[in-house]
Design an enzyme around this catalytic site. Structure first.
Site, mmCIF file in Angstrom:
data_model
loop_
_atom_site.group_PDB
_atom_site.id
_atom_site.type_symbol
_atom_site.label_atom_id
_atom_site.label_comp_id
_atom_site.label_asym_id
_atom_site.label_seq_id
_atom_site.Cartn_x
_atom_site.Cartn_y
_atom_site.Cartn_z
ATOM 1 C CE LYS A 106 10.801 0.122 -30.926
ATOM 2 N NZ LYS A 106 11.538 -0.988 -31.553
ATOM 3 N NE ARG B 298 17.545 -14.425 -20.428
ATOM 4 C CZ ARG B 298 18.784 -14.788 -20.752
ATOM 5 N NH1 ARG B 298 19.214 -16.021 -20.559
ATOM 6 N NH2 ARG B 298 19.597 -13.910 -21.317
ATOM 7 N N GLY C 90 14.278 -10.558 -24.161
ATOM 8 C CA GLY C 90 13.568 -9.287 -24.152
ATOM 9 C C GLY C 90 12.139 -9.445 -24.642
ATOM 10 C CB THR D 229 13.257 3.966 -31.197
ATOM 11 O OG1 THR D 229 14.186 2.913 -30.985
ATOM 12 C CG2 THR D 229 13.826 5.275 -30.687
ATOM 13 N N GLY E 141 10.019 -6.732 -24.653
ATOM 14 C CA GLY E 141 9.537 -5.384 -24.908
ATOM 15 C C GLY E 141 9.066 -5.217 -26.338
#
Length: 280
Positions: free
Chosen positions: A75, A159, A136, A71, A138
């Site tokens: 990641k 974004r 995000g 998590t 990620g």
């Protein structure tokens, strides 16, 4: 209160994060493992970013560690520590599950996006032909974007303040789904059918909102991937403005079938279950 049975034969699945107090996987997956009769346990492990490589190598050298759950914020970094990536991990550049294969190699995949899309579908909002805004780029954001496009979303915009990370993700998405993903403009929240927070903002009470939910259309779904707290500030603000909201826990709940397949957790043996309950 009786806890899970742990013995010298118990197989371990650590959850790696920083922080780790918010993780919901142990509470969700350990009862499942018990129901399946699996001698296995999911445990949280707090790992700072500068220790990730050392911890992953050490844990996966342990003979009774069969896999890892990953998590925030690891990641992306974990992908450089494995031998092979699954299809979703390769596209997103992130992974949330790692297993040891029969030949001892480490294989990683990302199930966040699949879980998120399946959760929305179960709630009556499939993403086919939808316009999606994601805050995000990620691990969660990239996975949601890829899974949304795979599920037939017409357009996904993202974004992220990290321009290099955003550009890298958009390049990989465009190579797989040409012309359907892009960087979000100032008016894209108001055009979206589904508006998603895929950042960690909301885990702490002092966090600012990742975006203003009032900018979303009145008929849009506002979703959050943050699982703890269950009712994030974003979702409370969105609900107060009459928007339909979608909680982060659904993303994890809908990943359970994927984890069962990925880690080889078997279905319950009816005969064993009957013996355990004293019915046979």
């Amino acid at each position: 209160m009786t806890g899970p049975h742990v013995s010298g034969t118990t197989r371990l699945y650590p959850v790696l994060g920083d922080p780790v107090a918010q993780v919901r996987a142990p509470g969700l997956l350990n009862p499942l493992l018990a129901e399946l009769g699996a001698d296995a346990l999911v445990v949280p492990v707090h790992v700072r970013p500068d220790a990730l490589a050392e911890v992953v190598r050490g844990l996966m050298r342990a003979g009774n560690v069969d896999g890892l759950l990953v998590t925030v914020p690891h990641k992306a970094a974990v992908c450089a520590l494995v031998d092979a990536l699954g299809p979703a991990a390769a596209v997103t550049g992130t992974a949330n599950a790692v297993r040891r294969t029969a030949d001892g190699r480490l294989y990683a995949e990302n199930f966040d996006g699949r879980g998120f899309v399946d959760g929305l579908t179960a709630a009556g909002r499939p993403l086919r032909d939808a316009h999606v805004f994601v805050a995000g780029a990620g691990g969660a954001g990239g996975a949601i974007a890829a899974a949304g496009l795979a599920a037939g979303a017409a357009r996904v915009v993202l974004r992220d303040p990290d321009g290099a990370r955003l550009a890298g993700l958009l390049g990989r998405l465009d190579a797989r789904w040409p012309g359907r993903a892009g960087a979000a403009g100032p008016d894209d929240i108001g055009r979206a059918d589904v508006v998603v927070n895929a950042t960690p903002l909301g885990m702490r009470a002092a966090d600012p909102l990742p975006f203003d939910p009032a900018a979303a259309r009145p008929d849009a779904v506002v979703a959050d991937v943050v699982m703890k707290p269950h009712e994030t500030a974003l979702l409370r603000a969105a609900a107060a403005r009459g928007r339909r909201v979608h909680h982060g826990i659904h993303m994890l709940e809908q990943q359970v079938p994927a984890y069962r397949e990925f880690f080889g957790w078997l279905r319950p043996d009816p005969a064993a279950a009957a013996r355990k309950s004293g019915m046979a």
